[in-house]
Design a protein around this motif. Structure first.
Motif, PDB file in Angstrom:
ATOM      1  N   ARG A 123      -2.481  -0.228  39.813  1.00  0.00           N
ATOM      2  CA  ARG A 123      -2.386  -0.427  38.361  1.00  0.00           C
ATOM      3  C   ARG A 123      -3.368   0.489  37.639  1.00  0.00           C
ATOM      4  O   ARG A 123      -3.023   1.158  36.666  1.00  0.00           O
ATOM      5  N   GLN A 124      -4.605   0.523  38.133  1.00  0.00           N
ATOM      6  CA  GLN A 124      -5.605   1.390  37.526  1.00  0.00           C
ATOM      7  C   GLN A 124      -5.230   2.855  37.693  1.00  0.00           C
ATOM      8  O   GLN A 124      -5.432   3.674  36.790  1.00  0.00           O
ATOM      9  N   ALA A 125      -4.666   3.199  38.855  1.00  0.00           N
ATOM     10  CA  ALA A 125      -4.240   4.576  39.098  1.00  0.00           C
ATOM     11  C   ALA A 125      -3.112   4.957  38.145  1.00  0.00           C
ATOM     12  O   ALA A 125      -3.088   6.073  37.609  1.00  0.00           O
ATOM     13  N   ALA A 126      -2.171   4.036  37.935  1.00  0.00           N
ATOM     14  CA  ALA A 126      -1.047   4.311  37.045  1.00  0.00           C
ATOM     15  C   ALA A 126      -1.511   4.487  35.608  1.00  0.00           C
ATOM     16  O   ALA A 126      -1.018   5.364  34.887  1.00  0.00           O
ATOM     17  N   ILE A 127      -2.482   3.675  35.195  1.00  0.00           N
ATOM     18  CA  ILE A 127      -3.025   3.805  33.842  1.00  0.00           C
ATOM     19  C   ILE A 127      -3.728   5.147  33.685  1.00  0.00           C
ATOM     20  O   ILE A 127      -3.566   5.842  32.671  1.00  0.00           O
ATOM     21  N   SER A 128      -4.470   5.549  34.715  1.00  0.00           N
ATOM     22  CA  SER A 128      -5.226   6.798  34.642  1.00  0.00           C
ATOM     23  C   SER A 128      -4.314   8.019  34.575  1.00  0.00           C
ATOM     24  O   SER A 128      -4.651   9.021  33.956  1.00  0.00           O
ATOM     25  N   ARG A 129      -3.153   7.944  35.224  1.00  0.00           N
ATOM     26  CA  ARG A 129      -2.279   9.110  35.262  1.00  0.00           C
ATOM     27  C   ARG A 129      -1.152   9.037  34.234  1.00  0.00           C
ATOM     28  O   ARG A 129      -0.283   9.911  34.200  1.00  0.00           O
ATOM     29  N   ALA A 130      -1.165   8.008  33.375  1.00  0.00           N
ATOM     30  CA  ALA A 130      -0.097   7.846  32.387  1.00  0.00           C
ATOM     31  C   ALA A 130      -0.021   9.046  31.450  1.00  0.00           C
ATOM     32  O   ALA A 130       1.066   9.524  31.122  1.00  0.00           O
ATOM     33  N   GLU A 131      -1.180   9.551  31.033  1.00  0.00           N
ATOM     34  CA  GLU A 131      -1.196  10.688  30.111  1.00  0.00           C
ATOM     35  C   GLU A 131      -0.568  11.923  30.751  1.00  0.00           C
ATOM     36  O   GLU A 131       0.209  12.647  30.119  1.00  0.00           O
ATOM     37  N   GLY A 132      -0.904  12.158  32.032  1.00  0.00           N
ATOM     38  CA  GLY A 132      -0.342  13.298  32.737  1.00  0.00           C
ATOM     39  C   GLY A 132       1.159  13.175  32.920  1.00  0.00           C
ATOM     40  O   GLY A 132       1.894  14.162  32.783  1.00  0.00           O
TER      41      GLY A 132
END
Length: 221
Positions: A123-132
């Motif tokens: 979940r944290q990984a998905a949030i971090s890469r959402a912008e990319g």
């Protein structure tokens, strides 16, 4: 013992560690689809993936130092790697519960902890890469304004993929087309443009998850 000898001596840890890494990679792929490599572009993805290898490697180290004197064993390394995964995935019967007139057995196990840890990290990984992800999809479909026309192009290009991938692409596109056609009519031009744009981005994200970044380039060529 020289530093090189130490490396060779402890290389046996790669066995349980590798088994855990492979299992963790399978879990990431199951959750994230073909865009699973994007998870490894931030620290949370690496924390989760490496932790899946550390657990069985730690089990082997525990076994190793319990001996007197300590001695390596390839068989033990395999057992620790496979055994740790088996234990983590094992669920034990706890109780039964009745809900809606139906009796249901309740099972708990270490896998519940793994599921929680996986959900937290991914979940944290998905949030971090959402912008990319957002930037990549907009770069690929920035010029598209006609959703039905885009779906025709994607369905045509999908024939270049292996049959099982083509089927997955086709199913997702058809599902979005069905949703698009079920939308209430938009008479104002700006509303119609917004509707097309919304579904263009939706299909972009769906295809990114299905075929990954390199596959999306081929699909949208």
């Amino acid at each position: 013992m020289s530093p090189l000898d130490h490396v060779v001596y402890w290389s046996i840890l790669l066995v349980p560690f590798g088994i855990g890494i492979l299992s963790g990679g399978q879990s990431i792929y199951g959750k994230m689809g073909n865009d699973f490599t994007g998870v490894l572009t931030n620290i949370w993805g690496w924390i989760y993936w490496l932790s899946r290898g550390i657990v069985p490697a730690g089990a082997y180290l525990f076994w190793y130092f319990k001996q007197a004197p300590p001695s390596h064993s390839w068989q033990a390394a395999l057992v620790c790697g496979l055994g740790a995964e088996t234990i983590l995935r094992t669920k034990l019967y706890v109780t039964s519960k009745t809900e809606g007139g139906k009796s249901e057995d309740v099972f708990k196990g270490f896998f519940d902890l793994i599921e929680w840890w996986q959900s937290l990290c991914l979940r944290q990984a998905a949030i971090s890469r959402a912008e990319g992800r957002q930037k990549y999809v907009k770069d690929q479909f920035g010029a598209a304004t006609d959703f039905p026309a885009l779906t025709v192009k994607l369905l045509t290009n999908a024939t270049g993929f292996p049959p099982f991938v083509e089927t997955e692409i086709t199913d997702k596109i058809k599902a979005l087309v069905t949703q698009f056609n079920a939308e209430p009519p938009r008479t104002a031009p700006e509303q119609q443009a917004l509707l097309h744009r919304t579904y263009i981005l939706r299909i972009g994200y769906a295809m990114l998850d299905t075929v990954g970044r390199s596959g999306l380039l081929t699909l949208n060529a």
